[in-house]
Write an enzyme that holds these catalytic residues in place. Structure first.
Site, PDB file in Angstrom:
ATOM      1  N   SER A 164     -17.500  55.673 -12.763  1.00 44.39           N
ATOM      2  CA  SER A 164     -18.824  55.241 -12.354  1.00 44.39           C
ATOM      3  C   SER A 164     -19.730  55.023 -13.572  1.00 44.39           C
ATOM      4  CB  SER A 164     -19.404  56.270 -11.366  1.00 44.39           C
ATOM      5  OG  SER A 164     -20.503  55.758 -10.671  1.00 44.39           O
TER       6      SER A 164
ATOM      7  N   ASP B 185     -14.519  49.600  -3.048  1.00 45.30           N
ATOM      8  CA  ASP B 185     -15.742  50.116  -3.670  1.00 45.30           C
ATOM      9  C   ASP B 185     -16.906  49.178  -3.359  1.00 45.30           C
ATOM     10  OD1 ASP B 185     -17.750  51.129  -5.379  1.00 45.30           O
ATOM     11  OD2 ASP B 185     -16.292  51.704  -6.897  1.00 45.30           O
TER      12      ASP B 185
ATOM     13  N   HIS C 245     -15.819  54.072  -3.378  1.00 46.68           N
ATOM     14  CA  HIS C 245     -16.184  54.508  -4.724  1.00 46.68           C
ATOM     15  C   HIS C 245     -15.608  55.879  -5.049  1.00 46.68           C
ATOM     16  CE1 HIS C 245     -18.408  54.468  -8.437  1.00 46.68           C
ATOM     17  NE2 HIS C 245     -19.106  55.547  -8.127  1.00 46.68           N
TER      18      HIS C 245
END
Length: 339
Positions: A129, A284, A313
């Site tokens: 991330s 995602d 995600h």
């Protein structure tokens, strides 16, 4: 006792033109630095996360094996351990904390690696991330120092769609009357809970919810139990100003936004000489694979490897999806074994 160390940066001038006084960078290490200082890996933290929430990917027998590598987890500015709105003295406390970019974070981490440890070349940089955003920065800013990268579920630049999602989360938090323009005297808990509920629709995929994986795989009794226990719980005890400081960093993430590349995103990607495996998750909603496909096409030595998953995600989240973690670990192991 704290399970981390502090690297004192001193007065650290930021890209925004402000100085972060007595700046500090919190970090934790695993393993032992070799005498030749040639076994170091940098593994930055993610949005709101601290070093403890990276540790699930490290361990004997794993790709990130502390018996073999010296693994450094630097905590991002704004996460409550490194310099943050919650721990910076007035007048730069709270909502007056200066805007910090990913570029600023990686410059500080570079100083930790080179000045504190005396390391001239890394083995790998990896991260999830916002950790992936910092990974791209490392490879673009210090190409001679970074031979391998594996950013997972992240991108080199915050997309316009991603920016809009973050605006919604930010608005939910700031709608709490207790927010008081950031000068709250007690935590804006309604806003923090709302923030978590906005996140709930984005962090995991439509298929995750269709399969009721919150019940079958994560052990919650009902959807409401999951929304409160997992999503509200994820953010309820975080500091609101810290969350917003890191959110600004996320929204303005861009490896070309500096004096070297002057906004030329393709040139910044082209400067990455590291062997790269880019690992988005197929579902995602923040960082769709097509964003990474665009990046891989502009990088001279990059492979796009999409994880086929319904975890969205959180395919790369803190130990939530064992199957996806194995795919990631195998890719890290392969990359580390490459010349």
């Amino acid at each position: 006792m704290a399970d981390y160390e502090i690297f004192v940066l001193g007065d650290f001038v930021l890209q925004c033109g402000k100085t972060l006084r007595a700046a500090k960078l919190a970090f934790k290490t695993f393993g032992t630095l070799s005498p030749a200082k040639d076994n170091a890996i940098v593994y930055p933290t993610w949005y709101s996360g601290q070093h403890t929430e990276n540790e699930w990917l490290i361990g004997p027998g794993k790709a990130l094996d502390p018996d073999k590598y010296f693994i450094i987890i630097p905590n991002m500015f704004g996460n409550g351990l490194s310099s943050s709105p919650s721990n910076t003295p007035a007048p730069w406390n709270g909502p007056r904390f200066p805007n910090v970019t990913a570029y600023d974070n990686v410059r500080a981490q570079h100083r930790l690696v080179t000045e504190h440890f005396g390391i001239e070349k890394l083995v790998l940089v990896t991260g999830w991330s916002m950790g992936a955003l910092q990974t791209y920065h490392w490879a673009s800013m210090y190409p001679d120092m970074v031979p391998r990268i594996l950013p997972f579920q992240g991108s080199a630049k915050c997309s316009r769609h991603n920016y809009v999602f973050l605006e919604g989360a930010k608005a939910a938090l700031q709608a709490d009357a207790a927010w008081a323009e950031g000068w709250y005297t007690s935590p804006p808990t309604r806003g923090l809970r709302a923030f978590g509920r906005v996140y709930a629709g984005w962090g995991l995929s439509q298929t995750f919810y269709r399969l009721e994986a919150d019940l079958t795989h994560m052990g919650y009794a009902s959807l409401e139990d999951f929304l409160i226990g997992f999503w509200e719980g994820l953010f309820y005890e975080r500091d609101a100003n810290n969350l917003l400081a890191m959110l600004w960093t996320w929204q303005h993430g861009d490896i070309s936004a500096n004096d070297t590349f002057k906004g030329d995103f393709k040139a910044a990607l082209g400067a990455i000489r590291a062997r790269a495996i880019l690992m988005p998750a197929s579902t995602d909603l923040y960082f769709p694979p097509e964003d990474n496909a665009i990046e891989a096409a502009a990088m001279p030595n990059a492979e796009l490897r999409v994880i086929d998953t319904w975890w969205g995600h959180f395919a790369g989240g803190p130990g939530t999806s064992p199957d996806d973690i194995k795919v990631l670990d195998d890719a890290l192991r392969e990359l580390l074994a490459s010349g």
